[in-house]
Design a protein around this motif. Structure first.
Motif, short mmCIF file in Angstrom:
data_model
loop_
_atom_site.label_atom_id
_atom_site.label_comp_id
_atom_site.label_asym_id
_atom_site.label_seq_id
_atom_site.Cartn_x
_atom_site.Cartn_y
_atom_site.Cartn_z
N ALA A 1 0.81 -1.22 0.00
CA ALA A 1 0.00 0.00 0.00
C ALA A 1 0.84 1.26 0.00
N GLY A 2 2.07 1.20 0.51
CA GLY A 2 2.95 2.37 0.51
C GLY A 2 3.33 2.82 -0.89
N GLY A 3 3.12 1.95 -1.89
CA GLY A 3 3.39 2.32 -3.27
C GLY A 3 2.31 3.19 -3.88
N HIS A 4 1.16 3.32 -3.19
CA HIS A 4 0.06 4.17 -3.63
C HIS A 4 -0.23 4.04 -5.13
N SER A 5 -0.67 2.86 -5.49
CA SER A 5 -1.03 2.61 -6.88
C SER A 5 -2.34 1.84 -6.92
N GLY A 6 -3.26 2.29 -7.76
CA GLY A 6 -4.54 1.60 -7.92
C GLY A 6 -5.02 1.73 -9.35
N ASN A 7 -6.03 0.96 -9.69
CA ASN A 7 -6.59 0.99 -11.04
C ASN A 7 -8.06 1.36 -11.00
N VAL A 8 -8.46 2.26 -11.86
CA VAL A 8 -9.87 2.47 -12.17
C VAL A 8 -10.04 1.98 -13.60
N PHE B 1 7.49 3.60 -8.51
CA PHE B 1 7.72 2.49 -7.59
C PHE B 1 6.46 1.62 -7.47
N GLY B 2 5.31 2.28 -7.40
CA GLY B 2 4.07 1.52 -7.33
C GLY B 2 3.83 0.70 -8.57
N ILE B 3 4.09 1.28 -9.74
CA ILE B 3 3.90 0.56 -11.00
C ILE B 3 4.85 -0.63 -11.10
N ALA B 4 6.10 -0.43 -10.71
CA ALA B 4 7.08 -1.52 -10.79
C ALA B 4 6.69 -2.67 -9.88
N MET B 5 6.25 -2.35 -8.66
CA MET B 5 5.85 -3.40 -7.72
C MET B 5 4.61 -4.14 -8.23
#
Length: 392
Positions: free
Chosen positions: A242-249, A274-278
């Motif tokens: 969650a620390g990567g702060h990445s989500g999808n709509v 970083f979020g995208i890579a993870m």
């Protein structure tokens, strides 16, 4: 194949800027040295090794510029949704947000106006109401019914709450905090309810991978394939990133997609490298094997927790079908909210989410995060039993 992690490993998160551990004393009065953090919904487990390796690659490269070319990421999302959820999507449907609370806020901006009502089936994830009110919209609470110790939709009762001023419905699927996996019939009925009242349907499915053995999650876009729906998904809850702060709509409908794209452009939203890579690394066969092992472990934690907590007179943990969040009803003790919370926080020294923050129907409950090593889960349940020992 890479060895799966040891979920029994105790990782000391104190002093690591962990919200769950480093902020619980200021918020709950529970010291992290003596207490057990069971509130914020992240896990005390390391993510799959593939995620660690992806971050190591970025670190080795040593240049942290703007992220571009999301084709690998989009392909990973497509692969995951098709293979894990039977849902075929197109790359152009995917918008990357800074997590799903941000995704919710963007949906409010894109599809509603100040003063509009937004329907929530309560009790439900507390951030929804917080963001709705912060955006100047109104929360329209439609309480879920308790039937046989679990939550069910109550459409007949909800009809009376619809006065034409609500413009959006946000569904939590699987349900947080009740842990329900909604059936296909329930999902279709929800979509029909939204259509009947001209509500844009937003389905937050952040917990869709965290499903207990024997249950199956159905994406709303699959259950109601004939209706427009705004889907929200993420790797963050599934893989503890969650620390990567990445989500999808993810939006298949062209009209809704255009409105959302315009809002993204107006606010200058772009991806976190970083979020995208993870996320790209997590949505892989290695990640899938890790999730399968995780869900089996979480089911063991659920069983261990319930076996002790459900022996406390007047206390009942709602049967958990998904998520790692136990929703425990203390109303049968006959105690007021302040008294049972004091026993949990002062006597048992456990920080858990207060039920009232989840909206109508939440009072009398506490939410406990079970995504921690099993020894800690058993310790927490034992402390709860001791804190209510006079009821035995």
């Amino acid at each position: 194949m890479t060895a799966l992690p040891d979920f029994d490993e105790v990782i000391d998160r104190i002093g690591t800027h962990s919200v769950k551990w480093d902020c619980m004393e200021s918020l709950y009065g529970v010291s992290p040295q003596e207490g057990i953090a069971m509130w914020v919904a992240d896990m005390d487990f390391r993510p799959p090794q593939a995620v660690q390796d992806a971050l190591s690659t970025l670190l080795h490269q040593g240049v942290y510029g703007y992220w571009g070319d999301e084709s690998a990421y989009q392909a990973a999302v497509q692969w995951w949704m098709a293979n894990r959820h039977g849902w075929a999507i197109e790359p152009g449907w995917i918008f990357t947000t800074h997590g799903l609370v941000n995704g919710t806020a963007l949906c409010l901006q894109a599809f509603t106006e100040p003063g509009d009502g937004v329907v929530l089936m309560t009790p439900v994830y507390h951030a929804f109401a917080r963001v709705i009110r912060a955006a100047g919209r109104r929360v329209v609470e439609c309480p879920l019914a308790q039937v046989g110790g679990r939550y069910e939709m109550d459409f007949d009762a909800w009809e009376a709450r619809m006065d034409g001023t609500a413009k959006m419905l946000i569904l939590c699927s699987p349900h947080n905090p009740g842990g329900r996996v909604w059936t296909e019939a329930e999902l279709k009925a929800t979509a029909d309810f939204a259509k009947r009242h001209n509500l844009i349907l937003v389905s937050d499915e952040i917990h869709h991978d965290l499903v207990m053995p024997g249950h199956r999650h159905i994406p709303m876009a699959v259950a109601a394939s004939d209706q427009p729906v705004v889907m929200m998904t993420a790797t963050t809850k599934t893989f503890n990133i969650a620390g990567g702060h990445s989500g999808n709509v993810i939006i298949a409908d062209p009209a809704l997609r255009g409105r959302f794209a315009a809002t993204m452009a107006a606010l200058g939203i772009s991806a976190n490298s970083f979020g995208i890579a993870m996320a790209t690394a997590a949505y892989s066969p290695e990640g899938a094997a890790w999730v399968d092992a995780l869900n089996t472990y979480l089911e063991g934690n659920r069983q261990a927790f319930d076996a002790i907590v459900n022996t406390i007179p007047g206390v009942r943990s709602m049967p958990l079908q998904a998520t790692y969040l136990a929703w425990v009803d203390f109303s049968g003790t006959g105690m007021g909210t302040a008294e049972f919370i004091a026993r949990v926080e002062k006597a048992a020294k456990i920080a858990a989410n207060h039920g009232a923050t989840f909206g109508l129907g939440g009072d009398g409950f506490l939410r406990f995060n079970l995504a921690t090593p099993r020894a800690r889960v058993i310790e927490a349940a034992t402390r709860l039993k001791q804190a209510f020992a006079d009821l035995q």
